[in-house]
Design a protein around this motif. Sequence first.
Motif, mmCIF file in Angstrom:
data_model
loop_
_atom_site.group_PDB
_atom_site.id
_atom_site.type_symbol
_atom_site.label_atom_id
_atom_site.label_comp_id
_atom_site.label_asym_id
_atom_site.label_seq_id
_atom_site.Cartn_x
_atom_site.Cartn_y
_atom_site.Cartn_z
ATOM 1 N N PHE A 214 0.836 -1.194 0.000
ATOM 2 C CA PHE A 214 0.000 0.000 0.000
ATOM 3 C C PHE A 214 0.874 1.249 0.000
ATOM 4 C CE2 PHE A 214 -2.431 3.297 2.219
ATOM 5 C CZ PHE A 214 -3.477 3.414 1.316
ATOM 6 N N SER A 215 1.911 1.247 0.867
ATOM 7 C CA SER A 215 2.745 2.464 0.921
ATOM 8 C C SER A 215 3.523 2.629 -0.386
ATOM 9 C CB SER A 215 3.677 2.461 2.130
ATOM 10 O OG SER A 215 4.657 1.490 1.946
ATOM 11 N N PHE A 216 3.824 1.496 -1.041
ATOM 12 C CA PHE A 216 4.477 1.588 -2.361
ATOM 13 C C PHE A 216 3.547 2.295 -3.357
ATOM 14 C CE2 PHE A 216 4.423 -0.399 -6.570
ATOM 15 C CZ PHE A 216 5.668 0.005 -7.038
ATOM 16 N N ILE A 217 2.267 1.864 -3.328
ATOM 17 C CA ILE A 217 1.297 2.482 -4.252
ATOM 18 C C ILE A 217 1.183 3.975 -3.944
ATOM 19 C CG2 ILE A 217 -1.158 2.548 -4.894
ATOM 20 C CD1 ILE A 217 -1.190 -0.488 -4.557
ATOM 21 N N VAL A 218 1.150 4.315 -2.633
ATOM 22 C CA VAL A 218 1.028 5.733 -2.268
ATOM 23 C C VAL A 218 2.256 6.498 -2.749
ATOM 24 C CG1 VAL A 218 0.927 7.328 -0.308
ATOM 25 C CG2 VAL A 218 -0.521 5.297 -0.350
ATOM 26 N N ASN A 219 3.447 5.876 -2.561
ATOM 27 C CA ASN A 219 4.688 6.548 -2.969
ATOM 28 C C ASN A 219 4.732 6.850 -4.457
ATOM 29 O OD1 ASN A 219 5.852 6.783 -0.553
ATOM 30 N ND2 ASN A 219 7.097 4.942 -0.681
ATOM 31 N N TYR A 220 4.204 5.910 -5.253
ATOM 32 C CA TYR A 220 4.287 6.083 -6.697
ATOM 33 C C TYR A 220 2.964 6.506 -7.320
ATOM 34 C CZ TYR A 220 8.957 4.470 -6.280
ATOM 35 O OH TYR A 220 10.284 4.400 -5.932
ATOM 36 N N LEU A 221 2.103 7.016 -6.444
ATOM 37 C CA LEU A 221 0.793 7.484 -6.902
ATOM 38 C C LEU A 221 0.947 8.572 -7.959
ATOM 39 C CD1 LEU A 221 -2.051 6.745 -6.018
ATOM 40 C CD2 LEU A 221 -2.081 8.782 -4.602
ATOM 41 N N TRP A 222 1.981 9.403 -7.765
ATOM 42 C CA TRP A 222 2.155 10.531 -8.689
ATOM 43 C C TRP A 222 2.378 10.060 -10.129
ATOM 44 C CZ3 TRP A 222 6.694 11.086 -11.409
ATOM 45 C CH2 TRP A 222 7.774 10.354 -10.954
ATOM 46 N N VAL A 223 3.078 8.892 -10.276
ATOM 47 C CA VAL A 223 3.316 8.388 -11.643
ATOM 48 C C VAL A 223 1.969 8.008 -12.262
ATOM 49 C CG1 VAL A 223 4.554 6.719 -13.057
ATOM 50 C CG2 VAL A 223 5.558 7.487 -10.928
ATOM 51 N N GLY A 224 1.157 7.301 -11.442
ATOM 52 C CA GLY A 224 -0.169 6.888 -11.922
ATOM 53 C C GLY A 224 -1.040 8.094 -12.231
ATOM 54 N N LEU A 225 -0.947 9.111 -11.342
ATOM 55 C CA LEU A 225 -1.773 10.306 -11.562
ATOM 56 C C LEU A 225 -1.347 11.038 -12.825
ATOM 57 C CD1 LEU A 225 -2.137 11.691 -7.942
ATOM 58 C CD2 LEU A 225 -3.884 10.641 -9.345
ATOM 59 N N LEU A 226 -0.030 11.070 -13.018
ATOM 60 C CA LEU A 226 0.509 11.741 -14.218
ATOM 61 C C LEU A 226 0.015 11.028 -15.474
ATOM 62 C CD1 LEU A 226 2.524 14.113 -14.143
ATOM 63 C CD2 LEU A 226 4.252 12.515 -14.950
ATOM 64 N N SER A 232 -6.365 10.981 -19.644
ATOM 65 C CA SER A 232 -7.658 11.664 -19.585
ATOM 66 C C SER A 232 -7.707 12.793 -20.606
ATOM 67 C CB SER A 232 -7.897 12.259 -18.205
ATOM 68 O OG SER A 232 -7.831 11.258 -17.265
ATOM 69 N N LEU A 233 -6.574 13.532 -20.680
ATOM 70 C CA LEU A 233 -6.520 14.631 -21.652
ATOM 71 C C LEU A 233 -6.697 14.091 -23.068
ATOM 72 C CD1 LEU A 233 -3.701 17.002 -20.407
ATOM 73 C CD2 LEU A 233 -6.098 17.542 -20.795
ATOM 74 N N LEU A 234 -5.985 12.960 -23.313
ATOM 75 C CA LEU A 234 -6.054 12.337 -24.634
ATOM 76 C C LEU A 234 -7.490 11.909 -24.920
ATOM 77 C CD1 LEU A 234 -3.607 11.709 -26.467
ATOM 78 C CD2 LEU A 234 -3.914 9.319 -25.869
ATOM 79 N N TYR A 235 -8.133 11.354 -23.886
ATOM 80 C CA TYR A 235 -9.509 10.879 -24.027
ATOM 81 C C TYR A 235 -10.457 12.050 -24.323
ATOM 82 C CZ TYR A 235 -14.099 9.295 -22.506
ATOM 83 O OH TYR A 235 -15.427 9.036 -22.444
#
Length: 530
Positions: A214-226, A232-235
């Motif tokens: 979970f903390s790994f996902i939180v740490n790399y959340l920014w990559v997923g958000l980016l 989303s923009l492309l969509y």
Amino acid sequence: MRILLIFTVSILATSLALWPWWQNSMQHSGREALLSLEAFIERNAQQLKPFIQGKQTDCSGPVVTSLRRAVFSFPYVKEIGLYNEQFRVYCASNDGPVSIRLSPMLRTRLLTADNHQTLSLTRAKISDTRALFFYVYDPLSGRGANVLLQPESLNQLVGEALDDVGAGFQLEVIGRPVRTHGLPEGAALVSQYRFESQRYPLVLTLYQTLGCQFSFIVNYLWVGLLLGSFLSLLYVYRRHQLLRCNSLAQSLLQAISNGELYVCYQPIINVRTGQAEGFEALLRWQHPEQGDISPTIFIPLAEQLNLMVPLTEIVLDDVIRLLHRYRTSFGTRYISINISRHHILQHDLAAMMRQRCYDHPGLNHRLLLELTEEYAFSEAEMLQAINQFERLHECGLRLAVDDFGTGYAGLDFLRRYSFDVLKIDRTFVAGLGAEAALQPLLEAMIQLAHQLDMSIIAEGIELPHQAQMLHQMGINCMQGFLFTEPVRAGQLKPWFNDTLGADVLTDQVLSDMSKYAMSSDKQGISGTGC
Ligand code: C2E
Ligand code: MG
Ligand code: MG
């Protein structure tokens, strides 16, 4: 809702994609942590060498002082002791002279270890606390030293090395755990990695728990958000385009039924006579809100929407009306209409034209069909197109290669079928006089057309010198804004006047034309000399 889904999928996809990388970096960090522990112990061993290799074997005041100094200068060290050939500790930094026998097991370990160093984790009887000892033995002098370390020191070193991966770990010395870190009671384990030292009886185990994940996902959340933001923009962009296209498509369907499409005609002038030889029918779309929409936009759209048949019908209806309207003055002139590749390949154009010619006798002699090879035809398409061309020819219709020299409208098209007319694209005309290479190119095209027994029309004449140069090269039939832009059928009347030259062409053009007028015997499209 879809955007939320895109974000969720992006975050999950990123986590999945980065997970193996994290696992790798975990293994790497584990190895690094163990190496840093070994290096720490090795440093201690080096600092102890002067005590065990020296000649002094007593526990005098200066020896004890130097031992105490060493304790102060070594990080994490609480006490240092020296032992003799009988493996008996005879001097300690805290207590001075002592006599403590090392266990036979320790003795064996020291004698058998390659580096003559070992560790032990015992429970101190008096304080009931765990004591971590490091032993070093010098086989040459037969003596050695032991160091009492804070057990936490090793954990601290490992913790620092594993800071980045944030995994839980456990350190064992001779099979006994020093303490487990970052692994809560009952935590669900995802995976674990074990690293065993080759130099000391040390084992490091890394634990990955669900919490870690979970903390790994939180740490790399920014990559997923980016990634999510980008997708989303492309969509949104694609959706906007689709909506725009759909609304344009909807509008085109309405335009056909509302009669927003109309036909303009651009005269094709024989500059030898100043007369209009023929007229090119060009479709126009007058959108009620967006104004004029170029055929270069709506023709490809109509092709996509399979609407080329109704569009060609609109053009043909208008042409038939025009022929009827000017039936007395039309003479031998012709009207050329543009045929989309889609119309030839997806529909039976020949059948449609045959029916029209049957309904309107004489129409076949009045029409020239302009074809453009916008994309390369596959062999199957080419065969299908040739079949259509042959059937159109059988109806008495003439065929022209439009926009010759651009895209795929080139030699292959000419090689495969005998066309009647070659329409030289305006790109070859625009640079005339400025680009030296154009003239020989045009001359080659003219020669080719003559050899293939084709008439020539040059498109896009905007300036008198272009008309003059083309005329000098032997091209008589021209079309372009120099003479007139495409106009509505009602404005064509002057072009049917047989003595129209002076009325329609500007004096300048006429005088230029007469200067370069040539007496050519070439037969025109309708026999007047193109
Ligand atoms: P095209 O068949 O090559 O038509 C000639 C284009 O050149 C026309 O553009 C015309 O207005 C333009 N033009 C004529 N003289 C000049 C000039 O001196 N300078 C410049 N810059 N342009 C000149 P338009 O009407 O915008 O048509 C563009 C293309 O759309 C046509 O090229 C043709 O391929 C297609 N098109 C037009 N109407 C129809 C149609 O009814 N059916 C099909 N299938 N295609 C059509
Ligand atoms: Mg054309
Ligand atoms: Mg053209």
